[in-house]
Design a protein around this motif. Structure first.
Motif, PDB file in Angstrom:
ATOM      1  N   VAL A   6       0.852  -1.177   0.000  1.00 21.65           N
ATOM      2  CA  VAL A   6       0.000   0.000   0.000  1.00 21.65           C
ATOM      3  C   VAL A   6       0.894   1.236   0.000  1.00 21.65           C
ATOM      4  CG1 VAL A   6      -1.820   1.256   1.198  1.00 21.65           C
ATOM      5  CG2 VAL A   6      -1.745  -1.240   1.346  1.00 21.65           C
ATOM      6  N   GLY A   7       0.623   2.149  -0.910  1.00 19.68           N
ATOM      7  CA  GLY A   7       1.405   3.383  -0.948  1.00 19.68           C
ATOM      8  C   GLY A   7       1.121   4.165  -2.216  1.00 19.68           C
ATOM      9  N   ASN A   8       1.912   5.212  -2.418  1.00 21.98           N
ATOM     10  CA  ASN A   8       1.714   6.016  -3.618  1.00 21.98           C
ATOM     11  C   ASN A   8       2.176   5.254  -4.859  1.00 21.98           C
ATOM     12  OD1 ASN A   8       4.520   6.330  -3.812  1.00 21.98           O
ATOM     13  ND2 ASN A   8       4.489   8.238  -2.693  1.00 21.98           N
ATOM     14  N   SER A   9       1.871   5.771  -6.004  1.00 23.09           N
ATOM     15  CA  SER A   9       2.129   5.076  -7.273  1.00 23.09           C
ATOM     16  C   SER A   9       3.600   4.730  -7.461  1.00 23.09           C
ATOM     17  CB  SER A   9       1.653   5.938  -8.443  1.00 23.09           C
ATOM     18  OG  SER A   9       0.282   6.191  -8.320  1.00 23.09           O
ATOM     19  N   PHE A  11       5.860   4.223  -5.101  1.00 19.25           N
ATOM     20  CA  PHE A  11       6.255   3.203  -4.137  1.00 19.25           C
ATOM     21  C   PHE A  11       5.840   1.808  -4.579  1.00 19.25           C
ATOM     22  CE2 PHE A  11       5.410   0.810  -0.141  1.00 19.25           C
ATOM     23  CZ  PHE A  11       6.713   0.763   0.346  1.00 19.25           C
ATOM     24  N   ILE A  12       4.618   1.668  -5.070  1.00 23.25           N
ATOM     25  CA  ILE A  12       4.130   0.334  -5.417  1.00 23.25           C
ATOM     26  C   ILE A  12       4.652  -0.156  -6.766  1.00 23.25           C
ATOM     27  CG2 ILE A  12       2.074   0.580  -3.995  1.00 23.25           C
ATOM     28  CD1 ILE A  12       0.447   0.964  -6.531  1.00 23.25           C
ATOM     29  N   LEU A  13       5.147   0.749  -7.607  1.00 19.88           N
ATOM     30  CA  LEU A  13       5.614   0.363  -8.936  1.00 19.88           C
ATOM     31  C   LEU A  13       6.720  -0.683  -8.870  1.00 19.88           C
ATOM     32  CD1 LEU A  13       5.553   0.695 -12.005  1.00 19.88           C
ATOM     33  CD2 LEU A  13       7.193   2.581 -11.737  1.00 19.88           C
ATOM     34  N   GLY A  14       7.708  -0.480  -8.028  1.00 16.18           N
ATOM     35  CA  GLY A  14       8.806  -1.441  -7.902  1.00 16.18           C
ATOM     36  C   GLY A  14       8.335  -2.813  -7.467  1.00 16.18           C
ATOM     37  N   PHE A  15       7.356  -2.845  -6.587  1.00 14.14           N
ATOM     38  CA  PHE A  15       6.816  -4.121  -6.120  1.00 14.14           C
ATOM     39  C   PHE A  15       6.035  -4.816  -7.236  1.00 14.14           C
ATOM     40  CE2 PHE A  15       7.579  -1.818  -2.198  1.00 14.14           C
ATOM     41  CZ  PHE A  15       8.191  -2.790  -1.417  1.00 14.14           C
ATOM     42  N   ARG A  16       5.326  -4.036  -8.036  1.00 12.19           N
ATOM     43  CA  ARG A  16       4.620  -4.615  -9.189  1.00 12.19           C
ATOM     44  C   ARG A  16       5.611  -5.251 -10.155  1.00 12.19           C
ATOM     45  NH1 ARG A  16       0.197  -0.130 -11.038  1.00 12.19           N
ATOM     46  NH2 ARG A  16      -1.257  -0.465  -9.337  1.00 12.19           N
ATOM     47  N   TYR A  24      -2.044  -1.602  -3.736  1.00 13.77           N
ATOM     48  CA  TYR A  24      -3.126  -0.659  -3.505  1.00 13.77           C
ATOM     49  C   TYR A  24      -2.566   0.753  -3.563  1.00 13.77           C
ATOM     50  CZ  TYR A  24      -5.403  -4.860  -1.682  1.00 13.77           C
ATOM     51  OH  TYR A  24      -5.933  -6.115  -1.539  1.00 13.77           O
ATOM     52  N   ALA A  25      -2.941   1.505  -4.595  1.00 12.40           N
ATOM     53  CA  ALA A  25      -2.457   2.875  -4.772  1.00 12.40           C
ATOM     54  C   ALA A  25      -3.221   3.815  -3.856  1.00 12.40           C
ATOM     55  CB  ALA A  25      -2.606   3.305  -6.222  1.00 12.40           C
ATOM     56  N   ALA A  26      -2.469   4.630  -3.120  1.00 12.95           N
ATOM     57  CA  ALA A  26      -3.064   5.605  -2.210  1.00 12.95           C
ATOM     58  C   ALA A  26      -2.252   6.891  -2.298  1.00 12.95           C
ATOM     59  CB  ALA A  26      -3.060   5.065  -0.781  1.00 12.95           C
ATOM     60  N   ASP A  27      -2.803   7.883  -2.991  1.00 14.69           N
ATOM     61  CA  ASP A  27      -2.077   9.130  -3.186  1.00 14.69           C
ATOM     62  C   ASP A  27      -2.511  10.244  -2.238  1.00 14.69           C
ATOM     63  OD1 ASP A  27      -0.346   8.237  -5.244  1.00 14.69           O
ATOM     64  OD2 ASP A  27      -2.010   8.314  -6.652  1.00 14.69           O
ATOM     65  N   SER A  28      -3.469   9.970  -1.348  1.00 15.04           N
ATOM     66  CA  SER A  28      -3.879  10.955  -0.340  1.00 15.04           C
ATOM     67  C   SER A  28      -4.050  10.224   0.991  1.00 15.04           C
ATOM     68  CB  SER A  28      -5.188  11.629  -0.743  1.00 15.04           C
ATOM     69  OG  SER A  28      -6.262  10.709  -0.662  1.00 15.04           O
ATOM     70  N   GLU A  29      -4.120  10.988   2.074  1.00 17.31           N
ATOM     71  CA  GLU A  29      -4.257  10.363   3.393  1.00 17.31           C
ATOM     72  C   GLU A  29      -5.582   9.621   3.536  1.00 17.31           C
ATOM     73  OE1 GLU A  29      -3.149  12.520   6.906  1.00 17.31           O
ATOM     74  OE2 GLU A  29      -1.658  13.663   5.781  1.00 17.31           O
ATOM     75  N   ASP A  30      -6.651  10.163   2.951  1.00 15.73           N
ATOM     76  CA  ASP A  30      -7.951   9.482   3.021  1.00 15.73           C
ATOM     77  C   ASP A  30      -7.924   8.155   2.274  1.00 15.73           C
ATOM     78  OD1 ASP A  30      -9.059  11.505   4.544  1.00 15.73           O
ATOM     79  OD2 ASP A  30      -9.822  12.597   2.800  1.00 15.73           O
ATOM     80  N   SER A  31      -7.338   8.175   1.087  1.00 18.11           N
ATOM     81  CA  SER A  31      -7.272   6.922   0.326  1.00 18.11           C
ATOM     82  C   SER A  31      -6.296   5.944   0.977  1.00 18.11           C
ATOM     83  CB  SER A  31      -6.895   7.186  -1.135  1.00 18.11           C
ATOM     84  OG  SER A  31      -5.590   7.683  -1.251  1.00 18.11           O
ATOM     85  N   ILE A  48       1.469  -7.091   4.843  1.00 13.71           N
ATOM     86  CA  ILE A  48       1.208  -5.785   4.234  1.00 13.71           C
ATOM     87  C   ILE A  48       2.474  -4.950   4.365  1.00 13.71           C
ATOM     88  CG2 ILE A  48      -0.127  -3.648   4.350  1.00 13.71           C
ATOM     89  CD1 ILE A  48      -2.439  -5.271   5.491  1.00 13.71           C
ATOM     90  N   VAL A  49       2.904  -4.370   3.258  1.00 14.86           N
ATOM     91  CA  VAL A  49       4.093  -3.527   3.241  1.00 14.86           C
ATOM     92  C   VAL A  49       3.664  -2.075   3.043  1.00 14.86           C
ATOM     93  CG1 VAL A  49       6.279  -3.065   2.081  1.00 14.86           C
ATOM     94  CG2 VAL A  49       5.456  -5.418   2.257  1.00 14.86           C
ATOM     95  N   LEU A  50       4.188  -1.190   3.895  1.00 11.79           N
ATOM     96  CA  LEU A  50       3.906   0.249   3.839  1.00 11.79           C
ATOM     97  C   LEU A  50       5.224   1.017   3.946  1.00 11.79           C
ATOM     98  CD1 LEU A  50       1.153   0.490   6.587  1.00 11.79           C
ATOM     99  CD2 LEU A  50       0.790   1.040   4.214  1.00 11.79           C
ATOM    100  N   LYS A  51       5.216   2.266   3.502  1.00 11.45           N
ATOM    101  CA  LYS A  51       6.334   3.159   3.788  1.00 11.45           C
ATOM    102  C   LYS A  51       6.221   3.586   5.249  1.00 11.45           C
ATOM    103  CE  LYS A  51       7.545   6.492   0.784  1.00 11.45           C
ATOM    104  NZ  LYS A  51       7.325   7.566  -0.207  1.00 11.45           N
ATOM    105  N   GLY A  52       7.361   3.769   5.902  1.00  8.86           N
ATOM    106  CA  GLY A  52       7.354   4.198   7.292  1.00  8.86           C
ATOM    107  C   GLY A  52       6.640   5.512   7.492  1.00  8.86           C
ATOM    108  N   GLU A  53       6.846   6.447   6.568  1.00  9.85           N
ATOM    109  CA  GLU A  53       6.186   7.755   6.706  1.00  9.85           C
ATOM    110  C   GLU A  53       4.680   7.654   6.486  1.00  9.85           C
ATOM    111  OE1 GLU A  53       7.029   9.858   2.435  1.00  9.85           O
ATOM    112  OE2 GLU A  53       8.753   9.533   3.747  1.00  9.85           O
TER     113      GLU A  53
END
Length: 100
Positions: A6-9, A11-16, A24-31, A48-53
């Motif tokens: 889960v992260g911005n576009s 971040f997830i590109l490398g995993f793809r 799961y693309a999430a470009d805002s805090e709500d998403s 589930i992998v996330l960025k620390g920030e």
């Protein structure tokens, strides 16, 4: 069990490219909150992998739930993540220490 990212576009590109199918693309805090919740509700997801920030941007209650979750195990990459190390999270999830 599958890995979800889960992260911005960017971040997830490398995993793809590495073959992870559940991204799961999430470009805002709500998403971000919505996508993390969606990944947690998916019974096939074991990690589930996330960025620390991004982990720090989540509401306190959700962040606490994620840090205490065994299935799925949540791993925050980079930044100041605090809590358990990746080794400890995998050990808790799998039940054995894979590094021994």
């Amino acid at each position: 069990m599958e890995i979800a990212v889960v992260g911005n576009s960017e971040f997830i590109l490398g995993f793809r490219l590495a073959g992870i199918q559940k991204t799961y693309a999430a470009d805002s805090e709500d998403s971000l909150v919505a996508q993390v919740t969606k990944a947690m509700d998916d019974r096939d997801v074991g990690i589930i992998v996330l960025k620390g920030e991004d982990m720090q941007k989540l509401p306190f209650r959700l962040r606490t739930t994620l840090s205490e979750s065994v299935k799925p195990t949540v791993i925050a990459i980079g930044g100041e993540t605090g809590g358990l190390s990746m080794r400890e999270r995998i050990k808790r999830s799998v039940g054995v220490d894979l590094w021994k």
